[in-house]
Design a protein around this motif. Structure first.
Motif, PDB file in Angstrom:
ATOM      1  N   ALA A 119      59.389  43.000  43.103  1.00 22.42           N
ATOM      2  CA  ALA A 119      58.313  42.746  44.059  1.00 22.42           C
ATOM      3  C   ALA A 119      56.987  43.322  43.573  1.00 22.42           C
ATOM      4  CB  ALA A 119      58.679  43.338  45.419  1.00 22.42           C
ATOM      5  N   SER A 120      57.044  44.476  42.898  1.00 21.51           N
ATOM      6  CA  SER A 120      55.802  45.092  42.425  1.00 21.51           C
ATOM      7  C   SER A 120      55.127  44.213  41.368  1.00 21.51           C
ATOM      8  CB  SER A 120      56.086  46.481  41.851  1.00 21.51           C
ATOM      9  OG  SER A 120      57.091  46.417  40.847  1.00 21.51           O
ATOM     10  N   TYR A 121      55.923  43.578  40.521  1.00 20.74           N
ATOM     11  CA  TYR A 121      55.352  42.677  39.518  1.00 20.74           C
ATOM     12  C   TYR A 121      54.784  41.435  40.183  1.00 20.74           C
ATOM     13  CZ  TYR A 121      54.994  39.287  35.734  1.00 20.74           C
ATOM     14  OH  TYR A 121      54.533  38.319  34.864  1.00 20.74           O
ATOM     15  N   ASP A 122      55.528  40.844  41.091  1.00 19.61           N
ATOM     16  CA  ASP A 122      55.060  39.631  41.764  1.00 19.61           C
ATOM     17  C   ASP A 122      53.739  39.881  42.483  1.00 19.61           C
ATOM     18  OD1 ASP A 122      57.409  38.623  40.839  1.00 19.61           O
ATOM     19  OD2 ASP A 122      58.360  38.383  42.803  1.00 19.61           O
ATOM     20  N   ALA A 123      53.643  41.031  43.164  1.00 16.96           N
ATOM     21  CA  ALA A 123      52.415  41.352  43.895  1.00 16.96           C
ATOM     22  C   ALA A 123      51.253  41.566  42.937  1.00 16.96           C
ATOM     23  CB  ALA A 123      52.635  42.600  44.752  1.00 16.96           C
ATOM     24  N   ALA A 124      51.504  42.236  41.839  1.00 14.44           N
ATOM     25  CA  ALA A 124      50.434  42.492  40.868  1.00 14.44           C
ATOM     26  C   ALA A 124      49.957  41.201  40.211  1.00 14.44           C
ATOM     27  CB  ALA A 124      50.921  43.475  39.810  1.00 14.44           C
ATOM     28  N   LEU A 125      50.881  40.302  39.888  1.00 11.85           N
ATOM     29  CA  LEU A 125      50.489  39.028  39.283  1.00 11.85           C
ATOM     30  C   LEU A 125      49.672  38.196  40.274  1.00 11.85           C
ATOM     31  CD1 LEU A 125      50.574  37.044  36.941  1.00 11.85           C
ATOM     32  CD2 LEU A 125      52.783  36.221  37.791  1.00 11.85           C
ATOM     33  N   ALA A 126      50.085  38.177  41.526  1.00 10.34           N
ATOM     34  CA  ALA A 126      49.331  37.433  42.544  1.00 10.34           C
ATOM     35  C   ALA A 126      47.922  38.015  42.708  1.00 10.34           C
ATOM     36  CB  ALA A 126      50.084  37.465  43.868  1.00 10.34           C
ATOM     37  N   ALA A 127      47.812  39.336  42.723  1.00 14.29           N
ATOM     38  CA  ALA A 127      46.499  39.969  42.858  1.00 14.29           C
ATOM     39  C   ALA A 127      45.621  39.674  41.649  1.00 14.29           C
ATOM     40  CB  ALA A 127      46.670  41.476  43.035  1.00 14.29           C
ATOM     41  N   HIS A 128      46.226  39.666  40.475  1.00 16.95           N
ATOM     42  CA  HIS A 128      45.485  39.359  39.247  1.00 16.95           C
ATOM     43  C   HIS A 128      44.938  37.935  39.293  1.00 16.95           C
ATOM     44  CE1 HIS A 128      44.587  39.530  34.923  1.00 16.95           C
ATOM     45  NE2 HIS A 128      45.194  38.357  34.797  1.00 16.95           N
ATOM     46  N   ARG A 129      45.741  37.009  39.703  1.00 14.97           N
ATOM     47  CA  ARG A 129      45.294  35.616  39.769  1.00 14.97           C
ATOM     48  C   ARG A 129      44.228  35.433  40.842  1.00 14.97           C
ATOM     49  NH1 ARG A 129      51.354  32.938  39.149  1.00 14.97           N
ATOM     50  NH2 ARG A 129      51.323  32.790  36.859  1.00 14.97           N
ATOM     51  N   ASP A 130      44.356  36.185  41.924  1.00 20.92           N
ATOM     52  CA  ASP A 130      43.365  36.078  42.998  1.00 20.92           C
ATOM     53  C   ASP A 130      42.013  36.646  42.544  1.00 20.92           C
ATOM     54  OD1 ASP A 130      42.735  35.451  45.815  1.00 20.92           O
ATOM     55  OD2 ASP A 130      42.442  37.629  45.969  1.00 20.92           O
ATOM     56  N   LEU A 131      42.065  37.738  41.776  1.00 24.21           N
ATOM     57  CA  LEU A 131      40.831  38.369  41.303  1.00 24.21           C
ATOM     58  C   LEU A 131      40.154  37.527  40.228  1.00 24.21           C
ATOM     59  CD1 LEU A 131      38.898  40.803  41.195  1.00 24.21           C
ATOM     60  CD2 LEU A 131      40.468  41.845  39.529  1.00 24.21           C
ATOM     61  N   TRP A 132      40.947  36.997  39.301  1.00 21.90           N
ATOM     62  CA  TRP A 132      40.384  36.246  38.181  1.00 21.90           C
ATOM     63  C   TRP A 132      40.692  34.756  38.371  1.00 21.90           C
ATOM     64  CZ3 TRP A 132      37.444  39.656  35.950  1.00 21.90           C
ATOM     65  CH2 TRP A 132      37.854  40.990  35.851  1.00 21.90           C
ATOM     66  N   ARG A 133      39.969  34.139  39.277  1.00 21.78           N
ATOM     67  CA  ARG A 133      40.176  32.700  39.513  1.00 21.78           C
ATOM     68  C   ARG A 133      39.615  31.867  38.367  1.00 21.78           C
ATOM     69  NH1 ARG A 133      41.983  31.499  44.514  1.00 21.78           N
ATOM     70  NH2 ARG A 133      42.051  33.227  46.019  1.00 21.78           N
ATOM     71  N   GLY A 134      38.710  32.451  37.620  1.00 22.60           N
ATOM     72  CA  GLY A 134      38.209  31.864  36.391  1.00 22.60           C
ATOM     73  C   GLY A 134      38.113  32.973  35.362  1.00 22.60           C
ATOM     74  N   LEU A 135      37.621  32.652  34.199  1.00 22.83           N
ATOM     75  CA  LEU A 135      37.469  33.679  33.188  1.00 22.83           C
ATOM     76  C   LEU A 135      36.339  34.637  33.578  1.00 22.83           C
ATOM     77  CD1 LEU A 135      37.879  31.646  29.886  1.00 22.83           C
ATOM     78  CD2 LEU A 135      39.522  33.192  30.969  1.00 22.83           C
ATOM     79  N   PRO A 136      36.456  35.911  33.241  1.00 26.09           N
ATOM     80  CA  PRO A 136      35.438  36.883  33.635  1.00 26.09           C
ATOM     81  C   PRO A 136      34.187  36.773  32.781  1.00 26.09           C
ATOM     82  CG  PRO A 136      37.080  37.941  32.274  1.00 26.09           C
ATOM     83  CD  PRO A 136      37.572  36.532  32.512  1.00 26.09           C
ATOM     84  N   ASP A 137      33.132  37.422  33.239  1.00 22.35           N
ATOM     85  CA  ASP A 137      31.960  37.596  32.398  1.00 22.35           C
ATOM     86  C   ASP A 137      32.324  38.518  31.243  1.00 22.35           C
ATOM     87  OD1 ASP A 137      30.457  36.067  34.155  1.00 22.35           O
ATOM     88  OD2 ASP A 137      29.822  37.813  35.334  1.00 22.35           O
ATOM     89  N   GLU A 138      31.518  38.473  30.192  1.00 21.69           N
ATOM     90  CA  GLU A 138      31.807  39.302  29.022  1.00 21.69           C
ATOM     91  C   GLU A 138      31.904  40.784  29.377  1.00 21.69           C
ATOM     92  OE1 GLU A 138      29.270  38.754  25.707  1.00 21.69           O
ATOM     93  OE2 GLU A 138      29.891  36.673  25.343  1.00 21.69           O
ATOM     94  N   ALA A 139      31.082  41.244  30.303  1.00 25.89           N
ATOM     95  CA  ALA A 139      31.086  42.664  30.649  1.00 25.89           C
ATOM     96  C   ALA A 139      32.419  43.107  31.245  1.00 25.89           C
ATOM     97  CB  ALA A 139      29.951  42.974  31.620  1.00 25.89           C
ATOM     98  N   ASP A 140      33.180  42.179  31.815  1.00 24.40           N
ATOM     99  CA  ASP A 140      34.482  42.495  32.401  1.00 24.40           C
ATOM    100  C   ASP A 140      35.644  42.199  31.466  1.00 24.40           C
ATOM    101  OD1 ASP A 140      33.606  43.416  34.916  1.00 24.40           O
ATOM    102  OD2 ASP A 140      33.341  41.352  35.631  1.00 24.40           O
ATOM    103  N   ALA A 141      35.351  41.882  30.218  1.00 23.66           N
ATOM    104  CA  ALA A 141      36.405  41.413  29.319  1.00 23.66           C
ATOM    105  C   ALA A 141      37.460  42.491  29.057  1.00 23.66           C
ATOM    106  CB  ALA A 141      35.798  40.946  27.994  1.00 23.66           C
ATOM    107  N   ARG A 142      37.056  43.741  28.970  1.00 23.95           N
ATOM    108  CA  ARG A 142      38.044  44.797  28.713  1.00 23.95           C
ATOM    109  C   ARG A 142      38.994  44.958  29.899  1.00 23.95           C
ATOM    110  NH1 ARG A 142      37.423  49.737  24.993  1.00 23.95           N
ATOM    111  NH2 ARG A 142      36.434  48.824  23.165  1.00 23.95           N
ATOM    112  N   ARG A 143      38.447  44.976  31.084  1.00 28.40           N
ATOM    113  CA  ARG A 143      39.320  45.110  32.252  1.00 28.40           C
ATOM    114  C   ARG A 143      40.292  43.947  32.335  1.00 28.40           C
ATOM    115  NH1 ARG A 143      37.572  44.934  38.671  1.00 28.40           N
ATOM    116  NH2 ARG A 143      39.693  45.147  39.503  1.00 28.40           N
ATOM    117  N   PHE A 144      39.785  42.753  32.091  1.00 26.43           N
ATOM    118  CA  PHE A 144      40.635  41.565  32.141  1.00 26.43           C
ATOM    119  C   PHE A 144      41.725  41.637  31.078  1.00 26.43           C
ATOM    120  CE2 PHE A 144      41.603  37.301  30.532  1.00 26.43           C
ATOM    121  CZ  PHE A 144      42.046  36.674  31.683  1.00 26.43           C
TER     122      PHE A 144
END
Length: 531
Positions: free
Chosen positions: A451-476
């Motif tokens: 469940a912890s993986y499923d929740a984290a993957l869902a949150a990741h997809r929700d946060l990054w609906r598209g590719l990030p700006d270059e400044a956020d590339a490390r976090r992504f």
């Protein structure tokens, strides 16, 4: 006058015994589990040979004595050679003779090769560099049949021939790389080295700020030809004798001391075009793709070696009437570090499997960059914390930890430093729909079990609906690579390891090693396989 007898001042107690011979394969359940399907017999032999006391002594000689540049012979003639101590040649003979470079091109697998990188990096990482480049050069030669026919079979031969001779007179060869120039760094399109057509080949004029392994039999290099930036093979010897490659000085490096890195100049050096003029970057990427696999695996080996030192010490050493390994704070710290190490091994070897599967090439393109980024960012902290577990002893060269600590930053810098890799990740996902789809499929394949993986993957997809700006590339990149590591562990690691990784690496956690809550450190510590 008779000399006074020397009396012992004390009895040595509470010190671990000398390790003697170490079997790097049989004592490593993490590697054996995640390398399932590789050539286990070869890896068992290699792990035993590397762990021998005499091999470790040779590695220490290679690292401590280091290479020596000899520019001229005694008569003042150009020599441009590097002399290495015997320990260096012993490690090269062991690695190349076992198929470190040749294996994947002579019936072996990239998975077995990657496991060999993991093993060799634990003992003498400096000698990995020339072997890795020789392994990775084969794909770059493939599109030029004439050169591939001459160099390919010798690169695919499991042997080490250190003689300085033309390629036609050698049993086997090694290839190095010379790309970087002072003014350009990672921006190789700013290179100024010129390539002028001459006598059915080219003559190079210019400098290279870094030439890795300058005693290689040939070098892949970039130069400006009439048709644009192009990739060339520059042999050390030509029909005329020594090629006009001048070694100006060796780099005085933080680590990787067994391996020579040089500043060089081309004074009309004869060179052979690989592929087409103007396609130099595309051609060299074929080599870089494979060297990045090794730069993703090597930090896992460094982490493993550091934790083996720490585990050996804490399993024997007592303080306050208890073994260090039995004290709760130490157990949590080492278990936390072990999760990073196992994650690095698992992700690196998962990427290696994709190199063996032609249908998985899109996944390999994106996953190798993710693995290189994350594994190398974790490595220095793991090595440092392992060093601290030994106290002052860990800061001395009586242990391998100072060498490992000096080595820890290198693979992140080599073949594209962190920011370059993050930008490559964004470009790959933007320009290569097949790579983006393969990454998404691999992340999705591990859902439904934690469940912890499923929740984290869902949150990741929700946060990054598209590719990030270059400044956020490390976090992504960090989030994506961590999720991919968790996905691999869910598929291949013991449940306790996968659960602990997902629970402590996905979402919020303490910034310092050992600060996470962990229900069962013992199950994770068992993965160190010793004590």
């Amino acid at each position: 006058m008779e000399p006074r007898a020397t009396l012992p001042t004390h009895e040595v107690t509470n010190q671990p015994p000398e390790p003697g011979d170490i079997d790097l394969w049989s004592t490593d359940p993490v590697l054996r589990d995640h390398a399932a399907g590789a050539d286990a017999d070869l890896l068992a032999r290699y792990g035993r040979a590397l762990g021998l006391r005499e091999t470790r002594d040779a590695a220490r000689e290679a690292e401590r004595c280091g290479p020596e540049l000899r520019v001229f012979d005694r008569g003042g003639r150009r020599l441009d050679e590097v002399v290495y101590p015997g320990g260096y040649h012993r490690l090269m003979e062991l690695g190349l003779g076992a198929g470190y470079a040749a294996g994947p091109w002579s019936g072996g697998s990239h998975l077995t090769h990657a496991a060999m990188v993991h093993l060799h990096s634990q003992i003498e990482p400096g000698t990995c560099c020339p072997m890795t480049m020789s392994y990775a050069a084969v794909p770059a030669l493939a599109a030029t049949p004439g050169l591939a026919g001459i160099w390919g079979p010798k690169l695919a031969t499991a042997d080490y021939d250190r003689r300085v001779l033309p390629v036609g007179e050698k049993r086997t060869v090694t290839l190095g790389m010379a790309m970087t120039e002072k003014q350009g760094g990672s921006d190789v399109r700013a290179n100024t080295t010129r390539a002028e057509p001459a006598d059915g080949a080219y003559r190079l004029h210019g400098h290279k700020w870094f030439c890795s392994a300058p005693m290689s039999d040939g070098f892949l290099t970039l130069a400006q030809a009439p048709g644009g930036l192009s990739c060339f093979l520059v042999p050390r010897w030509t029909e005329e004798g020594r090629n006009a490659i001048h070694l100006m000085r060796l780099k005085d490096k933080l680590g990787n001391r067994a391996n020579a890195s040089a500043e060089i100049e081309y004074h009309g050096a004869r060179a052979h075009l690989l592929g087409e003029e103007g396609r130099g970057v595309a051609k060299i990427i074929e080599m870089v793709h494979h060297t990045r696999l090794d730069t993703a695996m090597a930090p896992a080996g460094l982490m493993r070696a550091a934790l083996a030192e720490a585990h050996r010490w804490t399993a024997f050493r007592t303080a306050f009437q208890r073994r260090l390994i039995d004290q709760p704070l130490m157990r949590r710290l080492l278990a936390d570090l072990t999760l990073d190490m196992e994650g690095a091994v698992a992700l690196g070897l998962r990427v290696a499997r994709s190199f063996d599967d032609r249908s998985a090439r899109p996944f390999a393109r994106i996953a190798v960059a993710l693995a290189k980024f994350l594994n190398n960012k974790l490595c220095p902290t793991v090595v440092y914390e392992a060093m601290e577990a030994l106290g002052g002893q860990g800061y001395t060269a009586d242990t391998a930890l100072p060498m490992l600590y000096r080595e820890a930053p290198l693979n992140s810098i080599w073949e594209g430093s962190g920011n370059i890799i993050c930008l490559d990740i964004l470009r790959t996902l933007a320009r290569d729909p097949a790579a983006a789809e393969a990454l998404a499929e691999n992340l999705e394949a591990s859902t439904g079990r934690l469940a912890s993986y499923d929740a984290a993957l869902a949150a990741h997809r929700d946060l990054w609906r598209g590719l990030p700006d270059e400044a956020d590339a490390r976090r992504f990149a960090e989030e994506t690579a961590t999720l991919l590591t968790a996905a691999v562990l869910i598929e291949r690691a013991p449940p306790a390891v996968a659960e602990a990784y997902a629970a402590t690496r996905l979402g919020q956690r303490g910034r310092l090693a050992g600060s996470v809550a962990m229900q069962d450190p013992g199950a994770v510590l068992a993965r160190l396989g010793e004590g």
